[in-house]
Design an enzyme around this catalytic site. Structure first.
Site, mmCIF file in Angstrom:
data_model
loop_
_atom_site.group_PDB
_atom_site.id
_atom_site.type_symbol
_atom_site.label_atom_id
_atom_site.label_comp_id
_atom_site.label_asym_id
_atom_site.label_seq_id
_atom_site.Cartn_x
_atom_site.Cartn_y
_atom_site.Cartn_z
ATOM 1 C CG HIS A 163 3.660 11.411 -24.609
ATOM 2 N ND1 HIS A 163 2.735 10.709 -24.661
ATOM 3 C CD2 HIS A 163 4.256 12.469 -23.526
ATOM 4 C CE1 HIS A 163 2.140 11.551 -23.022
ATOM 5 N NE2 HIS A 163 3.066 12.559 -22.783
ATOM 6 C CE LYS A 207 3.471 17.419 -13.677
ATOM 7 N NZ LYS A 207 3.514 16.607 -15.011
ATOM 8 C CE LYS A 238 -2.100 13.393 -14.231
ATOM 9 N NZ LYS A 238 -2.927 14.287 -15.176
ATOM 10 N NE ARG A 261 -3.871 -2.191 2.097
ATOM 11 C CZ ARG A 261 -4.264 -3.188 3.259
ATOM 12 N NH1 ARG A 261 -2.415 -3.650 3.620
ATOM 13 N NH2 ARG A 261 -4.539 -4.617 3.274
ATOM 14 C CG HIS A 266 -0.840 15.410 -23.318
ATOM 15 N ND1 HIS A 266 -0.671 16.656 -23.752
ATOM 16 C CD2 HIS A 266 0.373 14.622 -22.374
ATOM 17 C CE1 HIS A 266 0.647 16.868 -23.000
ATOM 18 N NE2 HIS A 266 0.897 15.493 -22.922
ATOM 19 C CG HIS A 316 -2.585 9.847 -24.653
ATOM 20 N ND1 HIS A 316 -3.704 10.173 -23.338
ATOM 21 C CD2 HIS A 316 -1.643 9.915 -24.351
ATOM 22 C CE1 HIS A 316 -2.601 10.656 -22.298
ATOM 23 N NE2 HIS A 316 -1.659 10.170 -23.152
ATOM 24 C CD GLU A 372 4.514 16.309 -22.681
ATOM 25 O OE1 GLU A 372 3.847 17.684 -21.465
ATOM 26 O OE2 GLU A 372 4.159 15.112 -22.481
ATOM 27 C CG ASN A 424 -3.818 15.828 -19.478
ATOM 28 O OD1 ASN A 424 -2.561 15.296 -19.631
ATOM 29 N ND2 ASN A 424 -4.579 15.939 -18.711
ATOM 30 C CD GLU A 441 -6.106 15.568 -15.217
ATOM 31 O OE1 GLU A 441 -4.862 15.295 -14.774
ATOM 32 O OE2 GLU A 441 -6.571 15.500 -16.338
ATOM 33 N NE ARG A 483 -1.083 16.508 -12.166
ATOM 34 C CZ ARG A 483 -0.151 15.743 -11.639
ATOM 35 N NH1 ARG A 483 -0.716 16.189 -10.712
ATOM 36 N NH2 ARG A 483 0.706 15.450 -12.364
HETATM 37 P P1 NAD Z 1 11.039 6.755 -22.297
HETATM 38 O O1 NAD Z 1 11.372 6.610 -20.665
HETATM 39 O O2 NAD Z 1 10.431 5.022 -22.767
HETATM 40 O O3 NAD Z 1 12.249 7.085 -22.863
HETATM 41 C C1 NAD Z 1 12.774 7.442 -23.942
HETATM 42 C C2 NAD Z 1 13.929 6.857 -24.693
HETATM 43 O O4 NAD Z 1 15.276 6.978 -24.135
HETATM 44 C C3 NAD Z 1 14.169 5.341 -24.434
HETATM 45 O O5 NAD Z 1 14.453 4.119 -25.341
HETATM 46 C C4 NAD Z 1 14.986 5.446 -23.261
HETATM 47 O O6 NAD Z 1 15.724 4.251 -22.927
HETATM 48 C C5 NAD Z 1 15.755 5.818 -23.758
HETATM 49 N N1 NAD Z 1 16.536 6.466 -22.560
HETATM 50 C C6 NAD Z 1 16.305 7.034 -21.321
HETATM 51 N N2 NAD Z 1 17.296 8.021 -20.675
HETATM 52 C C7 NAD Z 1 18.239 8.247 -21.151
HETATM 53 C C8 NAD Z 1 19.771 8.539 -21.494
HETATM 54 N N3 NAD Z 1 19.951 9.607 -20.554
HETATM 55 N N4 NAD Z 1 20.551 8.242 -23.145
HETATM 56 C C9 NAD Z 1 19.663 7.279 -23.041
HETATM 57 N N5 NAD Z 1 19.155 6.360 -23.330
HETATM 58 C C10 NAD Z 1 18.151 7.200 -22.639
HETATM 59 O O7 NAD Z 1 10.173 7.490 -22.679
HETATM 60 P P2 NAD Z 1 9.940 9.116 -22.206
HETATM 61 O O8 NAD Z 1 9.265 9.889 -22.941
HETATM 62 O O9 NAD Z 1 11.032 9.342 -21.013
HETATM 63 O O10 NAD Z 1 8.520 9.002 -21.355
HETATM 64 C C11 NAD Z 1 7.565 8.638 -21.940
HETATM 65 C C12 NAD Z 1 6.358 8.013 -21.051
HETATM 66 O O11 NAD Z 1 6.215 8.685 -19.684
HETATM 67 C C13 NAD Z 1 5.258 7.370 -21.666
HETATM 68 O O12 NAD Z 1 4.495 6.087 -21.056
HETATM 69 C C14 NAD Z 1 4.516 9.074 -21.154
HETATM 70 O O13 NAD Z 1 2.595 8.110 -20.937
HETATM 71 C C15 NAD Z 1 4.739 8.756 -19.859
HETATM 72 N N6 NAD Z 1 4.128 9.741 -19.441
HETATM 73 C C16 NAD Z 1 4.093 10.445 -17.731
HETATM 74 C C17 NAD Z 1 4.088 11.567 -17.814
HETATM 75 C C18 NAD Z 1 3.835 11.530 -15.507
HETATM 76 O O14 NAD Z 1 2.972 12.741 -15.515
HETATM 77 N N7 NAD Z 1 3.388 10.571 -15.139
HETATM 78 C C19 NAD Z 1 4.124 12.603 -18.358
HETATM 79 C C20 NAD Z 1 3.946 12.840 -19.279
HETATM 80 C C21 NAD Z 1 4.536 11.226 -19.969
HETATM 81 N N1 GLY Z 2 1.272 15.076 -17.677
HETATM 82 C C1 GLY Z 2 0.010 15.703 -17.239
HETATM 83 C C2 GLY Z 2 0.192 15.760 -15.456
HETATM 84 O O1 GLY Z 2 1.478 15.546 -14.814
HETATM 85 O O2 GLY Z 2 -0.965 15.727 -14.907
#
Ligand code: NAD
Ligand code: GLY
Length: 359
Positions: free
Chosen positions: A262, A224, A140, A118, A245, A249, A182, A242, A234, A238
């Site tokens: 993304h 942020k 998130k 939990r 988005h 999506h 972003e 998006n 949200e 918040r």
């Molecule tokens: P990712 O985590 O897939 O990373 C992108 C690529 O870069 C991958 O191949 C990874 O292995 C590589 N990589 C990472 N760091 C590296 C480094 N320093 N050097 C070389 N390669 C590296 O993608 P992302 O764009 O970081 O994240 C996308 C994800 O984040 C999606 O799943 C999206 O839904 C999520 N997201 C979440 C939120 C949130 O608020 N939680 C907000 C935006 C996006």
């Molecule tokens: N990336 C959207 C949020 O954090 O709310």
């Protein structure tokens, strides 16, 4: 090092931004109050940075889960692997989970941390620009379901975010650009001065000039953090994070997770949202062009791939957390620097945007 604070009462936490932070044992000691630590990373990031992180954890009982790379591994199956490791090693409820990677690893490890017994403490070490400016901040966490992205998740805040700008040097160019989408988003939704600054400094960011990158990360995280503090769960502002988005999506799900990054999908979606905002009379043609131009300069796509027809787009957009009672709701722009809250849109107008952008 710059430090920002996400002020959420007893769940407040710092965001550290600076060079070589993953080599600073003191930062780890400050936020890890347990002997047991599990580091979650992937097969791309671990060979680059895991040893540096492990070196700061000497004397701890450390386990690792190294997942294959890719959005398709942001899944229930992957979170089960994390739980298997935690339970197999009898890790207790004060064990700390460290997410070392991009948004995929951060979202997944955060989700596992929220669920294990939990909730156990976790630390975000975002290694992509996108994760440093967005996904690691705000709590998130989620995994994907075959029927919808991020549909299984929890709000769960980390103990701290350690944004080490040095690790961005190994990031592929395409990923850097995806992160810039972003960054541009913050300018569009609430910080017009930052948007102006970005128009003057995109090339410096693309060349990874350290001061420019640090400034862009800091300003993005500050925006942020303000939004998250105002509306953690949200219920209002918040949702403006998006922008683009819902379109994005739909593109990601429609093409299959991982086919379009993304940030790329969000860039296209922000152009579609801008077009719809123009149709509503809020943005001028020149504003839409400014938005398209800055995203193009970031080397981002601004139109969707031809594989998605309008009908499929609408069907995919119907699966979105902002929708209420089956009605599609979108974030649009009243002007550059001012987003709307989610609003119901006229389907004919939306269809016109999708048609224009589907060709
Ligand atoms: P990712 O985590 O897939 O990373 C992108 C690529 O870069 C991958 O191949 C990874 O292995 C590589 N990589 C990472 N760091 C590296 C480094 N320093 N050097 C070389 N390669 C590296 O993608 P992302 O764009 O970081 O994240 C996308 C994800 O984040 C999606 O799943 C999206 O839904 C999520 N997201 C979440 C939120 C949130 O608020 N939680 C907000 C935006 C996006
Ligand atoms: N990336 C959207 C949020 O954090 O709310």
């Amino acid at each position: 090092m710059k430090t920002l604070n996400v002020s959420l009462g007893y769940r407040s936490y710092p965001i550290y931004i600076g060079a070589n932070l993953i080599r600073e044992a003191e930062l780890f000691n400050r936020h890890i109050h347990s002997a047991q630590v599990l580091v979650v990373s992937n097969t791309t990031v671990a060979p680059l940075y895991l040893q540096q992180v492990l070196a700061q954890l000497e004397g701890k009982q450390v386990a690792t889960v190294i997942l294959p790379d890719g959005e398709s591994y942001k899944s229930m199956d992957s979170s089960m692997l994390v739980f298997d490791e935690l339970l197999g090693r009898k890790f207790s409820r004060n064990a700390t989970i460290i997410a070392l990677g991009g948004g995929v690893i951060g979202d997944l490890a955060g989700f596992a941390a929220a669920c294990y017994q939990r909730g156990v403490p976790f630390i975000q070490i975002p290694t992509t620009l996108l994760a440093q400016v967005d996904s690691s901040v705000g709590g998130k966490t989620a995994v994907n379901h075959p029927l919808g992205k991020n549909m299984i998740g929890a709000f769960y805040q980390p103990q701290c975010v350690l944004a080490d700008t040095t690790v961005l040097n190994t990031l592929p160019e395409r990923e850097l650009s995806a992160g810039l989408a972003e960054v541009v988003k913050y300018g569009l939704i609430r910080d017009p001065q930052f948007f102006d600054w970005l128009e003057g400094n995109i090339e410096l960011l693309l060349s990874r000039e350290p001061d420019a990158l640090t400034y862009a990360i800091e300003r993005s995280c500050a925006n942020k953090a303000e939004v998250v503090v105002a509306d953690e769960r949200e219920t209002g502002e918040r949702a403006t994070l998006n922008l683009g988005h819902t379109f994005g999506h739909a593109i990601e799900t429609g093409l299959g997770y991982g086919a379009c990054l993304h940030g790329e999908a969000v860039a296209i979606g922000m152009c579609q949202a801008a077009d719809l905002s123009r149709r509503l009379g809020w943005l001028a043609d020149a504003d839409v062009l400014r938005i398209r131009r800055i995203l193009e300069r970031c080397r981002l796509p601004i139109t969707p791939p031809p594989d998605l027809d309008v009908e499929r787009f609408l069907e995919l957009m119907a699966v979105d957390k902002k929708n209420v009672d089956g009605k599609l709701r979108l974030i649009l722009l009243e002007q550059i620097g001012k987003a709307t809250l989610p609003i119901s849109v006229d389907v004919a107008m939306l269809t016109a945007t999708l048609e224009e952008y589907g060709r």
